[in-house]
Design an enzyme around this catalytic site. Structure first.
Site, short mmCIF file in Angstrom:
data_model
loop_
_atom_site.label_atom_id
_atom_site.label_comp_id
_atom_site.label_asym_id
_atom_site.label_seq_id
_atom_site.Cartn_x
_atom_site.Cartn_y
_atom_site.Cartn_z
N ASP A 1 -5.63 10.36 9.37
CA ASP A 1 -4.33 9.84 9.81
C ASP A 1 -3.89 10.44 11.13
O ASP A 1 -4.11 11.61 11.41
CB ASP A 1 -3.28 10.13 8.74
CG ASP A 1 -3.41 9.19 7.56
OD1 ASP A 1 -3.29 7.97 7.79
OD2 ASP A 1 -3.68 9.65 6.44
N GLU B 1 0.87 -1.18 0.00
CA GLU B 1 0.00 0.00 0.00
C GLU B 1 0.90 1.23 0.00
O GLU B 1 1.69 1.43 0.92
CB GLU B 1 -0.93 0.01 1.21
CG GLU B 1 -2.09 -0.98 1.05
CD GLU B 1 -3.15 -0.89 2.13
OE1 GLU B 1 -4.13 -1.65 2.05
OE2 GLU B 1 -3.01 -0.06 3.06
N TYR C 1 -10.77 -3.48 3.33
CA TYR C 1 -9.82 -3.08 4.37
C TYR C 1 -10.63 -2.82 5.62
O TYR C 1 -11.40 -1.86 5.69
CB TYR C 1 -9.10 -1.80 3.90
CG TYR C 1 -7.99 -1.29 4.81
CD1 TYR C 1 -8.15 -1.19 6.19
CD2 TYR C 1 -6.77 -0.89 4.27
CE1 TYR C 1 -7.14 -0.70 7.00
CE2 TYR C 1 -5.75 -0.39 5.08
CZ TYR C 1 -5.95 -0.30 6.44
OH TYR C 1 -4.95 0.19 7.24
#
Lengths: 403, 267
Positions: free
Chosen positions: B60, B49, B175
């Site tokens: 994030d 990734e 995911y």
């Protein structure tokens, strides 16, 4: 609260204003946004909720805010009559509290115990800390460290109100970074936390919900202008950062097509310098903070740093409804430089004894350009969105004054 | 069958789980990235990734935020990320590469232009953090038309309806974000992950990669028993941050960590 427009129905059920708006967030936030939307839809039709909101707006915020005919300013400019919607007289000194009162009541009904918010100038942070104190909710406010420095009085106010102020050091250290950090907190503490967004941006339902809480400005103004002048105003002027005070004033007038609506962005050092905060004037559409709208970005789609003397306008995006109103031509968007805003600030202060916020000074400055081009029987209504006490340090620094 | 699907199928037939490292392209500088990708493959990576840096990485944590800032300071951009993938493909045509990032750089390039360039560069999958399927019909259609897998996130609070929808629209793998939080958070609960993965498996046949909060070999091994693949990002990127200018040290520590994870997962 009544439905304020007959023909204009935006957004659609998924939060789209034409191609703008929507819900562009990571998966973890999809469920909480859906729950928020359901609660908002439900309570905006709930007579008990609306009665409580109206009571708070009247007795706590001090609504309705007056409309004031700035006769001396109008005479000096020698054109149209200028009226001011006095949102600066609200509790906490700006329009922001209209929305935080509403969202905090919603948070309470949803059983949330913790409130978070982002803030730029600190007005939204103060308005959030205020309602959190009153309702006994924990409150955390994220604020870019640049803004913490230039809005010190508001930082202290938030702390006095019991809020935790978290300075955000990432990237440009201003409002957009505060919003990123608030989103990160929300995704982490989503079970007990309500995120009170302060402007008409963010993922659906925020742009519509914040607009509906702020539309009290335009609903009152419509009645007040009719009482004062016997008709609707010819033009509305409001500053636009994210755009909440502007949409609050504009929205009830959208179907009144004879009323000109002008949003004033921050041109900073001048649009040509690139150092500004005017995405509608000089940006292009993209996706940031959960919605599609006009953004200030480079050719690679990275968000670029913005500049304005006014922290509340220092934001690279704008509410998606403004993007739509621009594209469909219903509202016009112009820009005012830091210098012009300062002139507006001093002029209003000296001629009318009203010290406006630097944000609102942009709207005043544009009114000073427009009024002389119109005959004296025309009426311009300017949204005086906040008072300028918070800006005295910025002004002292700029003008070389030691406090 | 896409390079991602065939890789995951081969692993399944061999009774193994995929090890999926994440690094941000251009971090700490653009010359580091391609050699690092080869070294990660050498150390046991099955799928890569590759993070596309963005100025406002809302999902994030601090480690990957700083990685983005370092890369952007070197003028990394989506166009340059695609050039790095092309360079990687010159010597590795086996290892699937998934681009992971935010929507705005793709919007700025334009969906059709991006799709064509990504295909040409050798990209196998695209995971756009802030692009839920509701907003991406056009983009999904463009990607799948050229056999690039759109990869979606699932979260602990995803409803059965949404899991089923991602199962229909997604390709390659799903995911699973193992916790409510940002990348690099530290409160992963294995029992919760196991329960949710059971639910996901009842609703879709797509393989499941699990990420967010995998920090060491022991956790990688534990998580790999639950899903079909383990994504490790912040723990690796943290090595780049800690090593500063000493990128050889960063590479040594990253590959050592990946090897230890590989060994623990295969034990």
């Amino acid at each position: 609260m009544q439905n304020s427009t007959e023909h204009y129905h935006q957004p659609d059920e998924r939060g789209h204003f034409g191609p703008y708006g929507g819900r562009f967030v990571a998966e973890t936030l999809m469920l909480p946004l859906q729950e928020l939307d359901e609660a908002y839809q439900r309570y905006m039709k709930d007579p008990d909720f609306l009665a409580e909101l109206d009571r708070d707006l009247k007795h706590y915020v001090g609504r309705p805010s007056p409309v004031y005919h700035a006769e001396r300013l109008s005479r000096e400019l020698g054109g149209a009559q200028i009226f001011l919607k006095r949102e600066d007289l609200n509790h906490t000194g700006a329009h922001k509290v209209n929305n935080t009162v509403g969202q905090a009541l919603l948070a309470k009904r949803m059983g949330k115990t913790r409130i978070i918010a982002e803030t730029g100038a600190g007005q939204h942070g103060v308005a959030t800390a205020t309602v959190a104190a009153r309702l006994g909710l924990e409150c955390v406010v994220f604020m870019g460290s640049v803004d913490v420095a230039r809005q010190a009085p508001n930082v202290l106010r938030m702390k006095l109100l019991g809020a935790t102020v978290v300075p955000v050091e990432a990237a440009s250290k201003t409002l957009k970074d505060a919003m990123n950090e608030a989103m990160r907190d929300w995704v982490t503490n989503v079970d007990n936390t309500f995120y009170i967004i302060g402007t008409v941006a963010g993922p659906h339902p925020y742009p519509a919900m914040v607009r509906d809480f702020q539309a009290v400005i335009g609903r009152e103004a419509k009645l007040q202008m009719s009482e004062l002048t016997g008709r609707l105003p010819d033009a509305l002027i409001a500053c636009v950062g994210g755009g909440s005070n502007a949409i609050g004033l504009f929205h009830p007038f959208i179907d009144d097509h004879d009323v000109l609506m002008v949003g004033v962005e921050a041109a900073g050092d001048g649009i040509a310098t690139g150092r500004h905060s005017a995405p509608l004037s000089a940006g292009r559409p993209g996706v940031l903070h959960g919605n599609r709208t006009y953004l200030m970005e480079d050719e690679d789609g990275e968000i670029i740093e913005t500049h304005s003397i006014s922290a509340g306008l220092d934001y690279p995006g704008v509410g998606p409804e403004h993007a739509w109103l621009k594209d469909c031509g219903r509202a016009q968007y112009v820009s005012i430089t830091d210098d012009e805003a300062m002139t507006g600030f001093h002029t209003l202060t000296r001629l009318e004894g009203i010290i406006p916020a630097l944000e609102s000074s942009h709207a005043i400055a544009y009114a000073m350009k427009l009024a002389p081009t119109l005959p004296s029987d025309r009426n311009i209504l300017v949204n005086l969105s906040g008072r300028g006490d918070k800006d005295i340090n910025t002004i002292a620094n700029r003008e070389g004054i030691t406090l | 069958m896409s390079r991602i699907s065939s890789k995951l199928l081969r692993l399944k037939q061999a009774g193994r789980k995929a090890l999926i490292p994440f690094i941000t392209a251009g971090d700490p500088h653009p010359e580091f990235t391609v050699p690092a990708l080869h070294a990660l493959v050498e150390a046991g990576a099955d799928i890569i990734e590759l993070g596309v840096p963005f100025s406002d990485p809302m999902a994030d944590g601090p480690v990957i935020q700083k990685a983005s800032e370092r890369a952007l300071a070197h003028k990394m951009s989506l166009r340059k990320v695609l050039e790095l993938v092309r360079e990687f493909r010159q010597t590795d045509t086996e290892t699937p590469v998934v681009l992971m990032g935010y929507l705005n750089p793709v919007e700025a390039m334009g969906y059709p232009v991006f799709t064509d360039k990504a295909k040409e560069a050798g990209v196998d999958g695209v995971l756009t953090v802030d692009m839920p399927p509701e907003e991406s019909e056009e983009f999904i259609a463009l990607l799948t038309a050229v056999d690039i897998d759109p990869i979606f996130l699932l979260a602990p609070n995803s409803s059965a309806e949404r899991i089923a929808k991602m199962g229909r629209l997604g390709r390659g793998y799903l995911y699973y974000v193992s916790l409510k939080g940002v990348t690099g958070a530290s409160h992963l609960d294995l029992a919760d992950v196991e329960r949710k993965i059971g639910e996901i498996r009842s609703l879709t046949d797509l393989p499941i990669g699990v990420g967010f909060g995998v920090k060491n070999a022991e956790m990688a091994a534990a998580v790999s028993r639950l899903g079909d693949g383990v994504v490790v990002g912040s723990a690796l990127v943290g090595k780049i941050e800690a090593a500063g200018e000493n990128t050889d040290q960063a590479l040594d520590e990253m590959t050592a960590m990946l090897r230890s994870m590989r060994a623990a997962m295969d034990a």
